[in-house]
Design an enzyme around this catalytic site. Structure first.
Site, short mmCIF file in Angstrom:
data_model
loop_
_atom_site.label_atom_id
_atom_site.label_comp_id
_atom_site.label_asym_id
_atom_site.label_seq_id
_atom_site.Cartn_x
_atom_site.Cartn_y
_atom_site.Cartn_z
N HIS A 136 1.38 -38.32 0.96
CA HIS A 136 0.21 -38.27 0.10
C HIS A 136 -0.83 -37.33 0.69
O HIS A 136 -0.81 -37.02 1.89
CB HIS A 136 -0.39 -39.67 -0.06
CG HIS A 136 0.46 -40.60 -0.86
ND1 HIS A 136 0.07 -41.88 -1.19
CD2 HIS A 136 1.69 -40.44 -1.43
CE1 HIS A 136 1.00 -42.47 -1.91
NE2 HIS A 136 2.00 -41.62 -2.06
N GLY A 176 9.20 -25.18 -31.89
CA GLY A 176 8.77 -24.42 -33.05
C GLY A 176 7.69 -25.12 -33.85
O GLY A 176 7.23 -26.21 -33.49
N PRO A 177 7.28 -24.51 -34.98
CA PRO A 177 6.19 -25.05 -35.79
C PRO A 177 6.41 -26.48 -36.27
O PRO A 177 5.47 -27.27 -36.32
CB PRO A 177 6.10 -24.07 -36.95
CG PRO A 177 6.64 -22.78 -36.41
CD PRO A 177 7.72 -23.19 -35.46
N THR A 201 14.91 -24.60 -32.00
CA THR A 201 14.57 -23.50 -31.09
C THR A 201 15.80 -23.03 -30.33
O THR A 201 15.99 -21.81 -30.15
CB THR A 201 13.47 -23.96 -30.10
OG1 THR A 201 12.28 -24.24 -30.84
CG2 THR A 201 13.19 -22.89 -29.06
N CYS A 247 -4.67 -45.06 -2.52
CA CYS A 247 -3.78 -46.17 -2.85
C CYS A 247 -3.91 -47.27 -1.80
O CYS A 247 -4.21 -47.03 -0.63
CB CYS A 247 -2.34 -45.68 -2.95
SG CYS A 247 -1.58 -45.16 -1.41
N CYS A 252 -2.54 -45.66 1.78
CA CYS A 252 -3.44 -44.65 2.35
C CYS A 252 -4.71 -45.30 2.90
O CYS A 252 -5.31 -44.78 3.85
CB CYS A 252 -3.81 -43.62 1.28
SG CYS A 252 -2.46 -42.48 0.89
N GLU A 264 -4.01 -37.75 1.34
CA GLU A 264 -4.88 -38.31 2.37
C GLU A 264 -4.23 -38.30 3.74
O GLU A 264 -4.84 -37.90 4.73
CB GLU A 264 -5.29 -39.75 2.00
CG GLU A 264 -6.04 -39.87 0.70
CD GLU A 264 -5.15 -40.22 -0.49
OE1 GLU A 264 -5.55 -41.07 -1.29
OE2 GLU A 264 -4.05 -39.63 -0.60
N ALA A 318 6.57 -17.22 -36.75
CA ALA A 318 7.87 -16.59 -36.98
C ALA A 318 7.83 -15.89 -38.33
O ALA A 318 6.96 -16.15 -39.17
CB ALA A 318 8.98 -17.65 -36.96
N ARG A 377 4.88 -23.30 -17.18
CA ARG A 377 6.14 -24.03 -16.98
C ARG A 377 6.21 -24.61 -15.57
O ARG A 377 6.62 -25.76 -15.36
CB ARG A 377 7.33 -23.11 -17.22
CG ARG A 377 7.57 -22.71 -18.66
CD ARG A 377 8.74 -21.75 -18.78
NE ARG A 377 9.04 -21.40 -20.18
CZ ARG A 377 10.03 -20.61 -20.56
NH1 ARG A 377 10.84 -20.08 -19.63
NH2 ARG A 377 10.23 -20.35 -21.83
#
Length: 371
Positions: free
Chosen positions: A54, A304-305, A201, A79, A88, A56, A166, A189
């Site tokens: 963690h 997609g839409p 897609t 935590c 922690c 900390e 599109a 991403r």
């Protein structure tokens, strides 16, 4: 500089540091921590891949004896429970810190104020709520997962200047955005635990859904496809690379078992969830509950839409990133969002525009759902 100004300055630095863990530390939240003595930064830490160590304990390890009498700035309430690592709070107390400043409380029922209480009981000065709004937004994936059982959902749309995603049905795939915007998408991403699309897609674009940036080979978010009847082409780039890049296809209950077996033979994981009773489509809340149960906190949707509109209409989208190109399609195409979803996104009581900027020739508009 007043104490409150100092606290805000160091907390802002801790929040920036916490971003290093995004996309890497699920199921744990991405936390940043600083050890400060007077006005000097002594040590820093952030949540490491896999969720531990963690933040900390990393900062305290780096500080060593210098932590005694110092202040710890941490972006989430420490935590206080035993999991795969000790609490922690125990490490903080043992280090001899004089003060702990945290940004926002942890809604995880195993913590939920108990971390604060344990530190106060041990005699430390504890201050909470510094840059709480910023920290709540930064930790929203964790907060959503432990409080309502779904991850944060970020929706990305690339649109022409006249708001089409599109061309018409018989048009070839549009290349809408330029290199700078495409690079931005790959960074996004990398900052999420999973990349989500619909089966349409994959059929239209044969998307690879990987992070393709220099130095980011280790970033491999889970690739997730929603396909109610598992109706995907037999040969796709997803199935061809599934042994190297984790891939999950979520189908609806009753999907053909033979198709599921074929996908699994290609190292694609298959999971089935309930369907919407009227349409037979995948029940989206059930799909996101499945992802949350796997420990995912942040999902990046590039569908997609049709999928984008469903997500907005069902109220499961927390962030919307719209990349608008300067060039119009100039003819009838497929709108990026249906009219109901577009109206919801434009509702200032539901979403606010938090940033706009240019990425090369394309404009990024960042919407955040009000929380």
């Amino acid at each position: 500089m007043s104490d409150s100004e100092t606290d805000r300055r160091f907390m802002a630095a801790a929040l920036a540091l916490a971003r290093r863990g995004l996309g890497l530390c699920a199921p744990n939240p991405a936390v940043g921590a600083l050890v400060v003595s007077g006005d000097a930064l002594i040590a820093r830490g952030w949540t490491k891949p896999g969720g531990r160590p963690h933040a900390e304990t990393e900062a305290l390890r780096e500080a060593g004896p210098a932590a005694r009498g110092a202040t710890l700035y941490v972006t989430l309430e420490p935590c206080s429970h035993h999991g795969k690592t000790p609490p922690c709070t125990d490490a903080i107390i043992a280090a001899g810190l004089a003060r702990v400043v945290y940004a926002v409380g942890d809604p995880d029922p195993r913590v939920a104020g108990q971390g604060h209480a344990q530190l106060v009981e041990a005699g430390l000065e504890v201050t909470g709520g510094i840059l709480a709004d910023e920290a709540r937004r930064a930790n929203l994936g964790h907060i959503r997962r432990v409080s309502i059982g779904r991850p944060l959902v970020t929706l990305k749309l690339a649109l022409t200047a006249d708001l089409y995603a599109a061309g018409s049905h018989h048009d070839k795939r549009l290349v809408i955005t330029g290199a700078a915007a495409n690079g931005f998408v790959h960074v996004q991403r990398a900052l999420h635990d999973a990349i989500l699309v619909g089966s349409g897609t994959i059929r239209a674009d044969d998307s690879l859904l990987t992070v393709r940036l220099p130095g980011m080979d280790a970033r491999r978010p889970l690739r997730v496809v929603l396909a109610s009847d598992l109706a995907l082409p037999q040969e796709t780039r997803l199935s061809a690379t599934a042994e190297k890049f984790p891939t999950l296809v979520i189908g609806g209950e009753g999907a053909p078992a033979a198709v599921a077996d074929r996908l699994r033979q290609n190292k694609v994981e298959v999971a089935l969830v309930p369907r919407e009773p009227t349409t037979g489509s995948i029940d989206l809340p059930a799909a996101f509950a499945l992802l949350a149960a796997r420990g995912l906190t942040r999902v990046f949707c590039e569908g997609g839409p049709r999928l984008a509109s469903r997500l907005v209409e069902q109220g499961v989208v927390d962030e919307v990133l719209i990349l608008t190109a300067p060039k119009a399609l100039g003819r009838e195409g497929v709108a990026g969002l249906g009219p109901v979803a577009a109206e919801l996104l434009a509702d200032p009581e539901r979403y606010e525009v938090v940033a706009t900027r240019l990425l090369g020739a394309d404009r990024l508009t960042h919407y955040a759902r009000r929380i």
